[in-house]
Scaffold this motif. Structure first.
Motif, PDB file in Angstrom:
ATOM      1  N   SER B 260       0.904  -1.237  -0.104  1.00 58.76           N
ATOM      2  CA  SER B 260       0.010  -0.200   0.076  1.00 58.76           C
ATOM      3  C   SER B 260       0.871   1.294   0.260  1.00 58.76           C
ATOM      4  CB  SER B 260      -1.010  -0.039   1.411  1.00 58.76           C
ATOM      5  OG  SER B 260      -1.244   1.345   1.534  1.00 58.76           O
ATOM      6  N   ALA B 261       1.846   1.308   0.877  1.00 58.19           N
ATOM      7  CA  ALA B 261       2.944   2.365   0.795  1.00 58.19           C
ATOM      8  C   ALA B 261       3.383   2.798  -0.387  1.00 58.19           C
ATOM      9  CB  ALA B 261       3.845   2.230   1.912  1.00 58.19           C
ATOM     10  N   PHE B 262       3.967   1.589  -1.228  1.00 59.86           N
ATOM     11  CA  PHE B 262       4.538   1.673  -2.324  1.00 59.86           C
ATOM     12  C   PHE B 262       3.684   2.086  -3.520  1.00 59.86           C
ATOM     13  CE2 PHE B 262       8.294  -1.147  -1.092  1.00 59.86           C
ATOM     14  CZ  PHE B 262       9.403  -0.241  -1.613  1.00 59.86           C
ATOM     15  N   SER B 263       2.482   1.821  -3.263  1.00 58.21           N
ATOM     16  CA  SER B 263       1.522   2.040  -4.397  1.00 58.21           C
ATOM     17  C   SER B 263       1.164   3.626  -4.202  1.00 58.21           C
ATOM     18  CB  SER B 263      -0.002   1.463  -4.120  1.00 58.21           C
ATOM     19  OG  SER B 263      -0.773   1.826  -4.929  1.00 58.21           O
ATOM     20  N   ASP B 264       1.123   4.130  -3.027  1.00 56.33           N
ATOM     21  CA  ASP B 264       0.751   5.394  -2.737  1.00 56.33           C
ATOM     22  C   ASP B 264       2.043   6.265  -2.962  1.00 56.33           C
ATOM     23  OD1 ASP B 264      -1.762   4.816  -1.615  1.00 56.33           O
ATOM     24  OD2 ASP B 264      -1.396   4.915   0.245  1.00 56.33           O
ATOM     25  N   ALA B 265       3.185   5.734  -2.853  1.00 51.34           N
ATOM     26  CA  ALA B 265       4.240   6.570  -3.011  1.00 51.34           C
ATOM     27  C   ALA B 265       4.781   6.597  -4.309  1.00 51.34           C
ATOM     28  CB  ALA B 265       5.459   6.223  -2.111  1.00 51.34           C
ATOM     29  N   SER B 266       4.188   5.766  -5.272  1.00 51.72           N
ATOM     30  CA  SER B 266       4.768   5.638  -6.677  1.00 51.72           C
ATOM     31  C   SER B 266       4.839   6.915  -7.302  1.00 51.72           C
ATOM     32  CB  SER B 266       4.153   4.449  -7.323  1.00 51.72           C
ATOM     33  OG  SER B 266       2.632   4.495  -7.317  1.00 51.72           O
ATOM     34  N   PRO B 267       3.786   7.474  -7.278  1.00 51.11           N
ATOM     35  CA  PRO B 267       3.750   8.920  -8.281  1.00 51.11           C
ATOM     36  C   PRO B 267       4.964   9.872  -7.640  1.00 51.11           C
ATOM     37  CG  PRO B 267       1.451   8.732  -7.355  1.00 51.11           C
ATOM     38  CD  PRO B 267       2.407   7.632  -6.617  1.00 51.11           C
ATOM     39  N   GLN B 268       5.483   9.845  -6.383  1.00 52.35           N
ATOM     40  CA  GLN B 268       6.395  10.660  -5.806  1.00 52.35           C
ATOM     41  C   GLN B 268       7.777   9.994  -6.264  1.00 52.35           C
ATOM     42  OE1 GLN B 268       6.012  12.093  -1.481  1.00 52.35           O
ATOM     43  NE2 GLN B 268       4.169  11.051  -1.606  1.00 52.35           N
ATOM     44  N   PHE B 269       7.871   8.696  -6.437  1.00 52.29           N
ATOM     45  CA  PHE B 269       9.100   7.990  -6.948  1.00 52.29           C
ATOM     46  C   PHE B 269       9.149   8.432  -8.358  1.00 52.29           C
ATOM     47  CE2 PHE B 269       8.545   4.552  -3.265  1.00 52.29           C
ATOM     48  CZ  PHE B 269       9.617   5.151  -2.670  1.00 52.29           C
ATOM     49  N   SER B 270       8.181   8.343  -9.253  1.00 55.36           N
ATOM     50  CA  SER B 270       8.537   8.772 -10.540  1.00 55.36           C
ATOM     51  C   SER B 270       8.516  10.099 -11.058  1.00 55.36           C
ATOM     52  CB  SER B 270       7.033   7.978 -11.309  1.00 55.36           C
ATOM     53  OG  SER B 270       6.011   8.673 -10.713  1.00 55.36           O
TER      54      SER B 270
END
Lengths: 259, 414
Positions: B260-270
């Motif tokens: 869930s954390a990766f999914s939520d953070a993915s826009p910030q990572f990209s």
């Protein structure tokens, strides 16, 4: 001392044990003989408080099996006929576990474990896990578990069943040692030679009832038999023994099929 | 003998047996370790393959390219697509087949038909086809806009009614809601199902081993002839089962939280050009913190629920004469439980009264559902927790009672 008083057990409609009465004294080996399904194991289970009697009672060293179970359990050791072990625990751990459950611990328990390991010749496998133990090894460990709390009364249900000659001799010597130590021993076995050699007195049980009791010599003389085995067959009846054997074979077949 | 002493002795022995039993450990911990690891490996492998080919461009070939020069131009401009010439057409994974009269079909203001032919059904081809379809659909949309504009119309003319969707939230609800419907469905349907299955799945084998296993191994009589308290024995055994169940459950929940954390953070990572490890962890922690409250509430509900279920299963297994009988019951539970969970989720209306959360078994299932749909009030959570504790004590009581009964323990004795 173990004193059974009119012990009876009914499983639904089946009366497994009827009015069984006997006394086994300190320093005595008392034999309980009977064909398969005679009610021996049920009687022994009642004495060891695993099974509640439907009627009657028994007193062990003055403690009633119905109302003083914990006292009885602490004064009684039982070797169950088909008892097994935990695959991942060592011999020493088995003895320690049951010792702990009897309220023992510390150096006293450890030294008694060492004593039993020596006395029952379990040194070679004292620290081995039980997985893969032979039947003889299992019997020795279970006997150790029965004796871990140093009980004054010992019940042995078919103690030499499935053992090799050397182990059988060792077990018989242990039984005689118990007697010399002044323990009260109840021995249930099929081996008549074992009974003649070890037992001071015997009771012959059949279809849940005690048919006859006395010393092996008394029974042999009373039935004018050459040996105890012949006397036993006369008491129980050859036909009854044959029927029991047939019933046992049928039961085994049915069980095998259902498995 | 004191109950606490017996409990400690039995717990220590059962825990030691568990740690030494490699097979049980494998079946307990392999699924939460191996399955996500396999999924991650497969995802990474496929992802890197797709990215590598996407960087080079999915090789495609266009038949009769002269029929749609503008579409061909758009396909060539797309970074993820590499349009091959006729000489290397065999290397194409996707073929865009334009009919010979494609241009005239378009010019006639009708529907022009083309065909997208894939070389195989591999995942790479799937992504290549998706990239091609995306470009064609964009081109089709632009043509539609042009046609509508030529008639003096716009796209709204085609959609007289638009439907919006929203869920009514309870004001004093517990936890935080997932923004997307997909996550909400995960929480309200999949999670109650998974929680109950995992709880039982984690502890079932152990319960079998510590109860009916004692009969099968013929070790139960050795226990019964000691003066040890039956309740102490049951609690010692049950604690090991509980720890194992919770350990397995925690692993699944932690993995869910990370996902869930990766999914939520993915826009910030990209969006970030480059990230240090510390910055990445910070982003993940911030994304995951929202789910922590949810997780805490879930754990509060799960602990008494687990004890109750383990207690009931243990009671049955103490009664069963052998593994076969116990396994039959387990099979019924494993089949019946998902059905019960689904029935409960769909049959219980939303915004139920707090007292519903006190119904044994069903209450917790509904509570988990409502936790994720943000309709579980704090009062509801408290009701569920307190009633859960009572049922947990009941579960232990039933197991201990069954373990102390002669008629249950002597079933299966030879």
């Amino acid at each position: 001392m173990i004193e059974a008083q009119q012990l009876a057990k009914q499983f639904k409609k089946f009366q497994a044990v009827k009015n069984v009465t006997f006394q086994a004294h300190e320093g005595e080996v008392f034999g309980l003989l009977g064909p398969n399904g005679a009610g021996k194991t049920t009687t022994l289970r009642m004495l060891s408080t695993v099974v509640e009697p439907s009627d009657g009672t028994a007193v062990i060293d003055g403690f009633d099996i119905r109302h003083q179970k914990d006292k009885v359990r602490s004064r009684l050791g039982i070797l169950v006929e088909s008892a097994g072990l935990y695959a991942h625990s060592t011999t020493r751990e088995h003895l320690r576990y049951i010792g702990n459950l009897h309220g023992l611990d510390g150096a006293g328990l450890e030294s008694h474990i060492d004593y039993l390991i020596g006395a029952l010749e379990m040194r070679d496998f004292a620290d081995r896990r039980a997985k893969g133990f032979s039947r003889g090894m299992v019997r020795k460990v279970v006997m150790g578990m029965a004796l871990i709390h140093n009980p004054p009364n010992v019940i042995l249900d078919e103690p030499t069943q499935g053992l090799d000659v050397v182990s059988t001799r060792a077990v018989r010597e242990i039984i005689l040692k118990f007697k010399s130590e002044g323990r009260c021993v109840i021995l249930s076995t099929h081996h008549m030679d074992e009974v003649e050699r070890l037992c001071d007195r015997v009771a012959i049980i059949h279809r849940g009832e005690i048919l006859e009791s006395g010393t092996p010599a008394e029974l042999t003389e009373k039935y004018q038999a050459a040996d105890l085995e012949t006397a036993f067959v006369q008491i129980v009846g050859a036909e009854a023994l044959l029927q029991e054997a047939e019933r046992e074979a049928t039961d085994k077949k049915r069980k095998h099929k259902s498995e | 003998m004191r109950l606490r002493t017996v409990y400690r002795i039995v717990f220590r022995k059962e825990f030691r047996e568990l740690l030494r039993d490699r097979r049980s450990l494998f079946w307990l911990f392999a699924p939460p370790i191996v399955l996500p690891s396999l999924a991650i490996c497969a995802g990474l492998f496929i992802g890197t393959q797709v990215i590598r080919i996407a960087n080079e461009g999915f090789p495609i070939f266009i038949e009769n390219s002269d029929q749609a020069p503008e579409l061909v131009e758009r396909l060539k401009k797309e970074d993820a697509i590499k349009v091959l010439d006729e000489n290397s057409a065999d290397e194409a994974i996707v073929i865009v087949a334009l009919p010979a009269d494609f241009k005239s079909q378009l010019d006639g203001n009708g529907t022009a038909n083309l065909e997208v032919i894939t070389k195989d059904n591999s995942i790479i081809t799937f992504f290549g086809r998706s990239a091609v379809r995306g470009v064609i659909e964009d081109y089709s949309d632009d043509l539609l806009d042009e046609r509508l504009a030529s008639q003096g119309l716009d796209r709204d003319w085609l959609e007289p009614i638009q439907i919006g969707e929203a869920t009514q939230r309870t004001e004093a609800s517990v936890g935080t809601s997932a923004d997307e419907d997909g996550n909400s469905i995960f929480g309200t349907i999949f999670l109650p199902l998974a929680v109950t299955s995992w709880l039982l799945g984690g502890g079932m084998g152990l319960i079998l081993d510590t109860t009916v296993g004692e009969k099968e191994r013929q070790t139960v009589e050795n226990l019964l002839v000691t003066p040890a308290s039956r309740v102490g024995i049951v609690m010692g055994k049950m604690t090991v089962v509980f720890i194992a169940s919770m350990a397995v459950m925690s692993m699944w929940l932690t993995e869910g939280l990370l996902l869930s954390a990766f999914s939520d953070a993915s826009p910030q990572f990209s969006n970030a050009d480059s990230l240090t490890t510390g910055e990445a962890i910070k982003i993940l922690a911030e994304s995951g913190s929202g789910a922590l409250g949810l997780l805490a509430a879930l754990v509060v509900m799960i602990i008494p629920f687990t004890v109750m279920l383990n207690g009931l299963v243990m009671a049955w297994c103490a009664y069963a004469a052998n593994y076969r009988e116990a396994n039959l019951f387990m099979a019924l539970v494993q089949l019946g439980l998902p059905a019960t969970v689904l029935l409960t989720i769909f049959s219980m209306p939303a915004n139920v009264a707090d007292v519903v959360y006190a119904i044994p078994l069903f209450g917790t299932i509904v509570a988990i559902r409502d936790l994720f749909s943000e309709s579980l009030s704090t009062g509801g959570l408290v009701v569920n927790f307190i009633s859960g504790l009572i049922y947990a004590a009941g579960g232990i009581g039933v197991a201990a009672w069954m373990f102390g009964r002669e008629w249950s323990l002597t079933r299966g004795l030879q």
